[in-house]
Design a protein around this motif. Structure first.
Motif, PDB file in Angstrom:
ATOM      1  N   LYS A  18     -19.734  36.230 -26.487  1.00  0.00           N
ATOM      2  CA  LYS A  18     -21.026  35.816 -27.021  1.00  0.00           C
ATOM      3  C   LYS A  18     -21.385  34.412 -26.546  1.00  0.00           C
ATOM      4  O   LYS A  18     -20.531  33.678 -26.066  1.00  0.00           O
ATOM      5  N   VAL A  19     -22.666  34.076 -26.700  1.00  0.00           N
ATOM      6  CA  VAL A  19     -23.160  32.749 -26.322  1.00  0.00           C
ATOM      7  C   VAL A  19     -23.749  32.064 -27.555  1.00  0.00           C
ATOM      8  O   VAL A  19     -24.206  32.727 -28.487  1.00  0.00           O
ATOM      9  N   LEU A  20     -23.743  30.739 -27.540  1.00  0.00           N
ATOM     10  CA  LEU A  20     -24.244  29.962 -28.678  1.00  0.00           C
ATOM     11  C   LEU A  20     -25.670  29.493 -28.405  1.00  0.00           C
ATOM     12  O   LEU A  20     -25.954  28.943 -27.344  1.00  0.00           O
ATOM     13  N   MET A  21     -26.551  29.713 -29.385  1.00  0.00           N
ATOM     14  CA  MET A  21     -27.947  29.279 -29.264  1.00  0.00           C
ATOM     15  C   MET A  21     -28.384  28.568 -30.534  1.00  0.00           C
ATOM     16  O   MET A  21     -27.881  28.847 -31.628  1.00  0.00           O
ATOM     17  N   CYS A  22     -29.364  27.656 -30.374  1.00  0.00           N
ATOM     18  CA  CYS A  22     -29.921  26.947 -31.527  1.00  0.00           C
ATOM     19  C   CYS A  22     -31.409  27.225 -31.641  1.00  0.00           C
ATOM     20  O   CYS A  22     -32.082  27.514 -30.658  1.00  0.00           O
ATOM     21  N   LYS A  23     -31.891  27.125 -32.872  1.00  0.00           N
ATOM     22  CA  LYS A  23     -33.334  27.162 -33.111  1.00  0.00           C
ATOM     23  C   LYS A  23     -33.813  25.724 -33.099  1.00  0.00           C
ATOM     24  O   LYS A  23     -33.384  24.902 -33.908  1.00  0.00           O
ATOM     25  N   ARG A  24     -34.706  25.413 -32.137  1.00  0.00           N
ATOM     26  CA  ARG A  24     -35.145  24.046 -31.898  1.00  0.00           C
ATOM     27  C   ARG A  24     -36.252  23.614 -32.861  1.00  0.00           C
ATOM     28  O   ARG A  24     -37.094  24.418 -33.264  1.00  0.00           O
ATOM     29  N   VAL A  25     -36.218  22.338 -33.179  1.00  0.00           N
ATOM     30  CA  VAL A  25     -37.300  21.669 -33.891  1.00  0.00           C
ATOM     31  C   VAL A  25     -37.508  20.329 -33.198  1.00  0.00           C
ATOM     32  O   VAL A  25     -36.729  19.945 -32.336  1.00  0.00           O
ATOM     33  N   GLY A  26     -38.550  19.626 -33.552  1.00  0.00           N
ATOM     34  CA  GLY A  26     -38.805  18.334 -32.918  1.00  0.00           C
ATOM     35  C   GLY A  26     -39.953  18.438 -31.939  1.00  0.00           C
ATOM     36  O   GLY A  26     -40.775  19.338 -32.016  1.00  0.00           O
ATOM     37  N   SER A  27     -39.961  17.548 -30.991  1.00  0.00           N
ATOM     38  CA  SER A  27     -41.134  17.434 -30.136  1.00  0.00           C
ATOM     39  C   SER A  27     -41.186  18.407 -28.968  1.00  0.00           C
ATOM     40  O   SER A  27     -42.260  18.727 -28.488  1.00  0.00           O
ATOM     41  N   LEU A  28     -40.072  18.892 -28.482  1.00  0.00           N
ATOM     42  CA  LEU A  28     -40.085  19.734 -27.284  1.00  0.00           C
ATOM     43  C   LEU A  28     -39.571  21.130 -27.612  1.00  0.00           C
ATOM     44  O   LEU A  28     -38.433  21.299 -28.019  1.00  0.00           O
ATOM     45  N   GLY A  29     -40.437  22.122 -27.463  1.00  0.00           N
ATOM     46  CA  GLY A  29     -40.023  23.500 -27.684  1.00  0.00           C
ATOM     47  C   GLY A  29     -39.762  23.875 -29.121  1.00  0.00           C
ATOM     48  O   GLY A  29     -38.902  24.712 -29.398  1.00  0.00           O
ATOM     49  N   THR A  30     -40.501  23.303 -30.037  1.00  0.00           N
ATOM     50  CA  THR A  30     -40.308  23.609 -31.452  1.00  0.00           C
ATOM     51  C   THR A  30     -40.398  25.111 -31.707  1.00  0.00           C
ATOM     52  O   THR A  30     -41.260  25.795 -31.172  1.00  0.00           O
ATOM     53  N   ASN A  31     -39.471  25.597 -32.528  1.00  0.00           N
ATOM     54  CA  ASN A  31     -39.380  27.000 -32.951  1.00  0.00           C
ATOM     55  C   ASN A  31     -38.997  27.962 -31.834  1.00  0.00           C
ATOM     56  O   ASN A  31     -39.199  29.166 -31.966  1.00  0.00           O
ATOM     57  N   THR A  32     -38.444  27.436 -30.736  1.00  0.00           N
ATOM     58  CA  THR A  32     -37.888  28.312 -29.707  1.00  0.00           C
ATOM     59  C   THR A  32     -36.367  28.268 -29.809  1.00  0.00           C
ATOM     60  O   THR A  32     -35.800  27.398 -30.459  1.00  0.00           O
ATOM     61  N   LEU A 113     -30.400  38.021 -27.642  1.00  0.00           N
ATOM     62  CA  LEU A 113     -31.101  36.743 -27.521  1.00  0.00           C
ATOM     63  C   LEU A 113     -32.421  36.811 -28.276  1.00  0.00           C
ATOM     64  O   LEU A 113     -33.233  37.708 -28.055  1.00  0.00           O
ATOM     65  N   PRO A 114     -32.653  35.866 -29.196  1.00  0.00           N
ATOM     66  CA  PRO A 114     -33.853  35.917 -30.042  1.00  0.00           C
ATOM     67  C   PRO A 114     -35.097  35.424 -29.305  1.00  0.00           C
ATOM     68  O   PRO A 114     -35.016  34.804 -28.254  1.00  0.00           O
ATOM     69  N   GLU A 115     -36.214  35.719 -29.863  1.00  0.00           N
ATOM     70  CA  GLU A 115     -37.509  35.261 -29.344  1.00  0.00           C
ATOM     71  C   GLU A 115     -38.127  34.314 -30.356  1.00  0.00           C
ATOM     72  O   GLU A 115     -37.866  34.453 -31.543  1.00  0.00           O
ATOM     73  N   PRO A 116     -38.959  33.390 -29.917  1.00  0.00           N
ATOM     74  CA  PRO A 116     -39.245  33.061 -28.528  1.00  0.00           C
ATOM     75  C   PRO A 116     -38.145  32.167 -27.956  1.00  0.00           C
ATOM     76  O   PRO A 116     -37.493  31.408 -28.678  1.00  0.00           O
ATOM     77  N   LEU A 117     -37.947  32.292 -26.648  1.00  0.00           N
ATOM     78  CA  LEU A 117     -36.950  31.487 -25.955  1.00  0.00           C
ATOM     79  C   LEU A 117     -37.588  30.222 -25.384  1.00  0.00           C
ATOM     80  O   LEU A 117     -38.765  30.220 -25.024  1.00  0.00           O
ATOM     81  N   PHE A 118     -36.797  29.158 -25.293  1.00  0.00           N
ATOM     82  CA  PHE A 118     -37.229  27.917 -24.658  1.00  0.00           C
ATOM     83  C   PHE A 118     -37.648  28.240 -23.219  1.00  0.00           C
ATOM     84  O   PHE A 118     -37.012  29.063 -22.563  1.00  0.00           O
ATOM     85  N   PRO A 119     -38.733  27.638 -22.723  1.00  0.00           N
ATOM     86  CA  PRO A 119     -39.277  28.017 -21.407  1.00  0.00           C
ATOM     87  C   PRO A 119     -38.279  27.994 -20.256  1.00  0.00           C
ATOM     88  O   PRO A 119     -38.313  28.885 -19.388  1.00  0.00           O
ATOM     89  N   SER A 120     -37.377  27.029 -20.212  1.00  0.00           N
ATOM     90  CA  SER A 120     -36.425  27.000 -19.097  1.00  0.00           C
ATOM     91  C   SER A 120     -35.470  28.197 -19.143  1.00  0.00           C
ATOM     92  O   SER A 120     -35.000  28.662 -18.098  1.00  0.00           O
ATOM     93  N   ILE A 121     -35.206  28.726 -20.323  1.00  0.00           N
ATOM     94  CA  ILE A 121     -34.344  29.899 -20.436  1.00  0.00           C
ATOM     95  C   ILE A 121     -35.071  31.133 -19.921  1.00  0.00           C
ATOM     96  O   ILE A 121     -34.475  31.994 -19.271  1.00  0.00           O
ATOM     97  N   VAL A 122     -36.371  31.216 -20.166  1.00  0.00           N
ATOM     98  CA  VAL A 122     -37.167  32.314 -19.611  1.00  0.00           C
ATOM     99  C   VAL A 122     -37.069  32.285 -18.085  1.00  0.00           C
ATOM    100  O   VAL A 122     -36.831  33.310 -17.442  1.00  0.00           O
ATOM    101  N   SER A 123     -37.205  31.099 -17.500  1.00  0.00           N
ATOM    102  CA  SER A 123     -37.076  30.960 -16.040  1.00  0.00           C
ATOM    103  C   SER A 123     -35.678  31.329 -15.574  1.00  0.00           C
ATOM    104  O   SER A 123     -35.505  31.992 -14.548  1.00  0.00           O
ATOM    105  N   PHE A 124     -34.660  30.907 -16.319  1.00  0.00           N
ATOM    106  CA  PHE A 124     -33.271  31.227 -15.996  1.00  0.00           C
ATOM    107  C   PHE A 124     -33.061  32.745 -15.984  1.00  0.00           C
ATOM    108  O   PHE A 124     -32.451  33.293 -15.062  1.00  0.00           O
ATOM    109  N   LEU A 125     -33.560  33.430 -16.999  1.00  0.00           N
ATOM    110  CA  LEU A 125     -33.355  34.875 -17.105  1.00  0.00           C
ATOM    111  C   LEU A 125     -33.991  35.627 -15.942  1.00  0.00           C
ATOM    112  O   LEU A 125     -33.473  36.670 -15.519  1.00  0.00           O
TER     113      LEU A 125
END
Length: 136
Positions: A18-32, A113-125
């Motif tokens: 498995k991989v570790l992911m966080c739910k972001r808050v703050g100024s960049l990518g909030t709620n991704t 992997l949950p949605e929505p994903l941080f934009p760079s992860i979308v590009s990575f995928l």
């Protein structure tokens, strides 16, 4: 610094498939949802940055950082080149150590992997990178 490109890392921590992911808050990518990671410091190697960021954000010990690929995105008006690295979990329990940036950590199977994903992860995928040790 507004028109400068920033270099960041996205760190894929692998434990028991498995991989570790966080739910972001703050100024960049909030709620991704995103992997651990952050800004590369002047003079720092990508591998050292990955290990440092994981420790600062989660408290986890990791090892064997390996560069996978890089993506380039404009996120919230800021240009980022994000270098993705894979690391092995060594020890510890994921903790929210930067609550201004992350509200929770979750270990997830790749197909979860949950949605929505941080934009760079979308590009990575989109690159369809194979990650050793990760199960579908």
């Amino acid at each position: 610094m507004e028109n400068q490109t920033r270099v960041g890392t996205g760190v894929i921590i692998v434990r028991d498939g498995k991989v570790l992911m966080c739910k972001r808050v703050g100024s960049l990518g909030t709620n991704t949802w995103a992997f651990a990671g952050g800004h590369l410091e002047f003079g720092e190697s990508l591998e050292d940055c990955a290990v440092r960021e994981v420790k600062e954000e989660t408290g986890l010990d990791v090892q064997n950082p390996c560069v996978l690929t890089a993506v380039s995105d404009v996120i919230d008006g800021k240009h980022y080149v994000t270098v993705f690295l894979r690391v092995d979990y060594v020890s510890g329990e994921a903790q929210v150590l930067e609550p201004q940036k992350c509200v929770e950590w979750r270990w997830l199977a790749w197909h979860e992997l949950p949605e929505p994903l941080f934009p760079s992860i979308v590009s990575f995928l989109k690159q369809k990178v194979v990650i050793a040790g990760v199960t579908d």
